[in-house]
Design an enzyme around this catalytic site. Structure first.
Site, mmCIF file in Angstrom:
data_model
loop_
_atom_site.group_PDB
_atom_site.id
_atom_site.type_symbol
_atom_site.label_atom_id
_atom_site.label_comp_id
_atom_site.label_asym_id
_atom_site.label_seq_id
_atom_site.Cartn_x
_atom_site.Cartn_y
_atom_site.Cartn_z
ATOM 1 C CG ASP A 1 -1.875 1.146 1.295
ATOM 2 O OD1 ASP A 1 -1.765 2.072 0.458
ATOM 3 O OD2 ASP A 1 -2.741 1.145 2.189
ATOM 4 C CE LYS B 1 -5.266 15.583 -13.524
ATOM 5 N NZ LYS B 1 -5.360 14.480 -14.510
ATOM 6 C CE1 TYR C 1 -0.910 14.148 -12.604
ATOM 7 C CE2 TYR C 1 -1.233 15.746 -14.361
ATOM 8 C CZ TYR C 1 -1.489 14.508 -13.806
ATOM 9 O OH TYR C 1 -2.319 13.641 -14.465
#
Length: 366
Positions: free
Chosen positions: A59, A122, A154
């Site tokens: 994870d 983006k 980002y």
């Protein structure tokens, strides 16, 4: 690079860790790297099984678990393709930047030579909360454009990458793709499979195959990114001196208008031409179009022997609506990659056609 796009450099002692290996880009990278003879480890929340690939279950939001899972891993190259969507951009920034930071920190013992990070347009268009709004650079987008004055996960991911590179001494590359089409199930951003599911519902329920987007997208020029080409681009940057410490746009290399592409996709998906409907005055988002028909998918899957009866695992209406609903033309410049020596290309219509054929072969659509 050979004519088929494989690297010509020796892969002796080269090992790759693909992060987000079950997604569209990660899956394509695993295929590419194994075909090129790399030693490949594939990290995802549930370890996959594939010949010649070591699956790692971890994870990315559990730093201690990550460090434990990666304690014996010594990759020379990392390909980071994962992200997790959150309710707000502030949460996107906190979660997704931490995943990059914690993953690379967990590899501080490894002989890392290069880390490649996938982001997207983006970077130029802004985050979901301010998507294609406000002042943006003119198209086609170029890598040297300054960051927007808007918080963006980002940018936060890039900053974590740059900081780790300085600490740990590896080179990096950032790969800004447009909409990525490729093979994956359960992916949050999968236009190819989403449109295939829309077409299947249209055929099975005697519906029109309606373009969901804006007039600007219907009539304007655009481009896309094939997942296989993105994988090729990432491997090129990771193994070429010209790819070191640079951000690159990556799209297929052709441009098209949706008014041209839409009927062609319909034909590849077996839709009656009489039921193909283009833009007609206003956007008709898939989330609204398909809501009354989603319950029919389970029966369609059973009738045709499909492997996935949960429509939420094969259709991401919201993402396709966002991409096709933009009120501006979006095209991307590839000059920087070309100047650096990358010559990969895909014809977008053929990329869609090949993808639909693979979906049929894998019994994801009839």
């Amino acid at each position: 690079m050979t004519p088929d796009g494989t690297t010509t450099q020796s892969t002796d002692q080269r090992s790759a860790l693909v992060v987000g290996a079950s997604g569209i880009t990660g899956s394509a990278l695993v295929e590419r790297l194994t075909r090129d003879g790399w030693e490949v480890s594939a990290l995802s929340r549930r370890a996959g099984t594939r010949d010649g690939v070591r699956g790692i279950a971890a994870d990315l939001r559990d730093p201690e678990g990550l460090r434990s899972a990666l304690a014996d891993e010594r990759p020379t190259h990392v390909f980071f393709t994962a992200w997790q969507r959150q309710a707000t951009e502030a949460e996107n920034i906190a979660v997704n930047s931490a995943m990059v930071r914690d993953l690379l920190a967990a590899l501080d013992h490894a002989p890392l030579a290069h880390v490649a990070l996938v982001t997207g347009l983006k970077h130029y268009l802004g985050p979901f909360e301010a998507y294609a709004a406000g002042e943006m650079p003119d198209t086609p987008f170029h890598e040297e454009e300054p960051r927007l004055d808007t918080p963006n996960f980002y940018y936060a991911q890039e900053d974590e990458l740059f900081a780790a590179a300085e600490r740990q001494g590896f080179t990096w590359s950032v790969h800004r793709s447009h909409t990525v089409i490729g093979h994956a199930v359960g992916n949050a951003m999968n236009m190819g499979l989403t449109l295939a599911v829309q077409a299947t519902l249209a055929k099975e329920l005697d519906l029109d195959f309606v373009f969901p987007g804006s007039e600007a997208q219907w009539n304007g020029l655009t481009d896309m990114t094939d997942a296989g080409l993105l994988a090729e681009h990432m491997v090129w940057a990771a193994t070429s001196p010209e790819g070191a410490d640079e951000p690159f746009n990556i799209v297929n290399g052709d441009v098209f208008r949706w008014r041209w592409m839409w009927p062609r996709l319909a034909a590849h998906l077996g839709v009656d031409p009489a039921r193909v409907v283009g833009f007609s005055g206003e956007a008709r988002p898939l989330e609204q179009q398909m809501a009354p028909h989603e319950a029919a998918w389970a029966g369609i899957a059973e009738r045709h022997g499909l492997i996935e009866s949960d429509i939420t695992r094969v259709a991401s209406w919201w993402h396709t609506d966002a991409d096709l609903g933009r009120a501006m033309e979006v095209v991307t410049d590839m000059g920087k990659s070309r100047d650096a020596g990358f010559t990969g290309y895909r014809r977008t219509e053929q990329a869609f056609a090949d993808l639909f054929a693979r979906y049929r072969a894998d019994r994801l659509i009839p």
